[in-house]
Design a protein around this motif. Structure first.
Motif: not given
Length: 209
Positions: A30, A100, A107, A109
């Protein structure tokens, strides 16, 4: 971007290396660099853990806003149930820090995050309950077979018999420990176990110090 990470194992004999390597790999993918690690070797039965408490304090202070917080799996945060899981996860997210999870495969989110969190927290809690049941079953089996549960005794059979003899002679635990050359707590456990097995050890009243 700088990020933080939390790693945990349950006992001192376990290694944090696998979690650390997996988190570093995921962070690098990332474009993140782990600048701070919060790591500990403690059970997840309670939220009262030193490093988790430090991480939560950092989150609440706002110093981690805009950063990511990596964990290997959500059960590294807690296994004490859905309420505790939501408390920690929502605290992190509400203070502007993105959580995370590396190995859970979803995920946090996304729109289904709350449902996923509830399922994961329930699964972690059930695993903890099942583990406790397995330990209890193993203990019951050993005791039914007449074997001791727990760590091996520090005493030899000769030392144990000597302790019983000295107690019958009216010696105090302090004196017995000095004679047998073992800690007083070891003497006390040996005498307690003798009492539990139905063979009460007692000396004359007003025994010799």
């Amino acid at each position: 971007m700088n990020a933080v990470a939390y790693t945990r194992v349950s006992s001192r004999g376990q290694d944090l290396g696998m979690q650390t390597a997996a988190i570093e790999k995921a962070a690098a993918a990332r474009g993140d660099t782990i600048s701070r690690w919060f790591s500990e070797k403690k059970s997840a039965k309670s939220l009262g853990r030193e490093e988790l408490t430090r991480l939560r304090a950092e989150v609440r202070s706002g110093r981690l806003a805009g950063q990511r917080c990596y964990v290997f799996r959500l059960d590294r945060l807690t296994r004490s149930g859905i309420r505790d899981m939501f408390e920690v996860v929502e605290e992190i997210r509400a203070n502007g820090c993105e959580l995370v999870t590396v190995a859970d495969g979803f995920d946090l989110s996304g729109p289904a995050a709350e449902v996923v969190l509830a399922v994961m927290a329930w699964a972690a809690k059930m695993e903890l309950v099942a583990r406790g049941e397995r330990v209890a079953a193993a203990r019951d089996r050993l005791e039914a077979e007449g074997r001791a549960w727990g760590r091996p005794s520090r005493l030899t059979e000769d030392q144990r018999e000597r302790i019983y003899e000295l107690k019958k002679a009216g010696k105090t635990i302090r004196k017995i420990a000095a004679v047998v050359k073992v800690p007083r707590s070891t003497v006390a456990r040996a005498l307690s176990r003798k009492s539990v097995t139905g063979k009460q050890v007692s000396g004359p009243k007003g025994g010799t110090p």
